[in-house]
Design a protein around this motif. Sequence first.
Motif, PDB file in Angstrom:
ATOM      1  N   PHE A  11       1.500   0.454 -10.277  1.00 39.68           N
ATOM      2  CA  PHE A  11       0.760  -0.149 -11.381  1.00 39.68           C
ATOM      3  C   PHE A  11       0.715   0.800 -12.578  1.00 39.68           C
ATOM      4  N   LYS A  12       0.700   2.087 -12.295  1.00 39.46           N
ATOM      5  CA  LYS A  12       0.660   3.059 -13.391  1.00 39.46           C
ATOM      6  C   LYS A  12       2.050   3.430 -13.871  1.00 39.46           C
ATOM      7  N   MET A  13       2.966   3.652 -12.927  1.00 43.53           N
ATOM      8  CA  MET A  13       4.299   4.105 -13.319  1.00 43.53           C
ATOM      9  C   MET A  13       5.094   2.972 -13.966  1.00 43.53           C
ATOM     10  N   ASN A  68       0.849  -2.035  -5.855  1.00 44.79           N
ATOM     11  CA  ASN A  68       0.638  -0.666  -5.393  1.00 44.79           C
ATOM     12  C   ASN A  68      -0.036   0.125  -6.505  1.00 44.79           C
ATOM     13  N   ARG A  69      -0.935   1.027  -6.136  1.00 49.75           N
ATOM     14  CA  ARG A  69      -1.730   1.705  -7.166  1.00 49.75           C
ATOM     15  C   ARG A  69      -0.897   2.658  -8.016  1.00 49.75           C
ATOM     16  N   VAL A  70       0.116   3.260  -7.428  1.00 52.57           N
ATOM     17  CA  VAL A  70       0.957   4.143  -8.252  1.00 52.57           C
ATOM     18  C   VAL A  70       1.939   3.323  -9.089  1.00 52.57           C
ATOM     19  N   TYR A  84      -4.155  -2.825  -5.443  1.00 46.81           N
ATOM     20  CA  TYR A  84      -4.787  -3.426  -6.604  1.00 46.81           C
ATOM     21  C   TYR A  84      -4.599  -4.947  -6.553  1.00 46.81           C
ATOM     22  N   PHE A 101       3.657   0.268 -15.532  1.00 44.96           N
ATOM     23  CA  PHE A 101       2.530  -0.491 -16.069  1.00 44.96           C
ATOM     24  C   PHE A 101       2.954  -1.656 -16.961  1.00 44.96           C
ATOM     25  N   GLU A 139       0.834  -1.205   0.000  1.00 48.84           N
ATOM     26  CA  GLU A 139       0.000   0.000   0.000  1.00 48.84           C
ATOM     27  C   GLU A 139       0.866   1.252   0.000  1.00 48.84           C
ATOM     28  N   TYR A 140       1.946   1.236   0.762  1.00 48.20           N
ATOM     29  CA  TYR A 140       2.802   2.414   0.846  1.00 48.20           C
ATOM     30  C   TYR A 140       3.777   2.529  -0.324  1.00 48.20           C
ATOM     31  N   GLY A 141       3.820   1.521  -1.165  1.00 46.67           N
ATOM     32  CA  GLY A 141       4.710   1.600  -2.314  1.00 46.67           C
ATOM     33  C   GLY A 141       6.145   1.209  -1.984  1.00 46.67           C
TER      34      GLY A 141
END
Lengths: 394, 221
Positions: B197-199, B193-195, B89, B201, B67-69
């Motif tokens: 997953f995007k950074m 982690n949600r970020v 995610y 991807f 969660e915290y990356g």
Amino acid sequence: MENQEFVLEIPYGTRDFLPTEAATKRAIETGFAELFAQWGYDEIVTPTIEFLDTLTIGSGSALEPHMFKFFDKNNRTLALRHEMTTPIARVVASRLRDEVLPIKLSYISSVFRYEQAQTGRQCEFYQAGVELIGSASVAADAEVIALAIEGLRRAGLKDFQICLGQVAFINGIMHQVHLTDEQQEKIKTAMEKRNFVDLDNIIDHIDLPKNTRDILKKIPLLHGREEMLEKAYAMAMSEQSRRALDNLCEIYRLLKVYGAADYVSFDLGVIRDFNYYTGMVFEAYSPVLGFPLCGGGRYDSMLSDFGSFCPATGFALGIERILLALEREGLPTPSIKKDVYVAYAEGKAADAITKISEVRAQGKIAELALTAKTLAEAEKYQQSKDYGELVYIK
Amino acid sequence: MDIQDTGYLTIALPKGKLFGISSELFAKIGYTADGLYEKSRKLVITNDEKKIRFIITKTADVPTYVEYGAADIGIIGKDVLMESGKDVYELLDLGFGRCHLMMAVPQSQKRAKLTSYAHTRVATKFPHIAERFFNSKGMQMEYIKLNGSIELGPIVGLSESIVDIVETGTTLRENNLEEIAYIMDATARLIANRVSFKMKFERIRQMTEDLRTILESGEDK
């Protein structure tokens, strides 16, 4: 527990900004204020407290459990604002309803959410943002995205990325395949949480052609640069979805002109709470922080909840998160610069005041001794407070 | 070395029963590192060539790291993930580590129906899941959080029932406990982690697809 020193506590989810922290925060905020003004946005200040009914109008009710609430003298329920968009919509729909459109407003404010405190977000946290109200044009959306990017750049962030999506793309697809509201809701929730396991299960339990299932499953993976949009066109079965993609292409074309396109990638999955947004949506991420720095999008139905239909678009930047990202990027925090300390011998107070007035008129940061001091005392104080220069009047 | 170094993909693996099968699964798609074994004294195991980093953590901590990356990716049981309530995610159901959560009571003191247990004490490692379950049945309970050997609760009179995970049911039988309510199934999940997953991807998507292919071909068996 040896140290029994008496420290007064502060409520859960709040924090103090001590002078150096406050100075860093102020510097960032001043930068945003200047930038917003340059882009033609006027600052607005609204009350910290609103009626709960105002804040929960329309889709705001999902956040109701996370609002700080109390009662006024007439027992009406009040709440601390949980974001700035709703209060601004209230003002625009009431007191500014006769203004010439578009209305461009900016704010730098604290907002309150009763939630688990997390990285860069206490229960009270600070946001800087803009709302561009009264324009449905692509140029309006491009402008707010470009402004958010410029804000992050000027704040000094080196590395960040904007993910841009469009609500209507998914809505169009859902509409086309005739899903019930309940099915849509479940699918959107799973998409927003990127819970691919649930998403696959939900979709597999709906009676749909295989082709449609595959498309629904792929939506949250539609992520990439410009060329990804081409792939998405192949999946856009409805007019609504195609128009959503056209809209993103046009926004992107303008962002290229702004010189901001390098920061932008596309994400056609559900990025933010989609009950609220009606068009493009975006979030900003930094690789050094596990949480988004900024979020925004188009919310054309919000103003009509207040009785005046008006398209609108905007964003909010999380100030503490930006500060944290800057710190993790290793950017030096600006120290408080102190120039001159003016001290004086017995009986020379008047001369000292005359002197310090001159120094301050030159734009220097100066402190005046409040009692007469010996030169040695003055030097000691100058060093302890880190003043660049000592002026001693004797 | 900086854990935040963005060129690397950091994977959190839980100690315990999921470790072996997880690390083998990653090895099958080429994600491995020298010295990656459960009892490793090194906390961070790096493969510089492939730009991968593994961290081995206590099971319940995996969702927190992700969660915290601090970790981009993790493997964790759905039971632990649900209980943690962390915002991560969930990319893939890995299918292994299968078990289910249930409520059990001593056979000798079994009551007529589930609601007869309202307002009694329940010992569990999963108070949040248990609370959600009993709330959905309109029952209020007294939750006693334990960290292990949950079965002991009713035996020594600490609680009237337990909520725990069951794989085979052997432990229940050995302790004269009987399952009276099913709560949910759980298997191991791949989380991100949600970020990240995007950074990151493309890398994460490719990795998920590779894992899915392995699982579907049955090679993990």
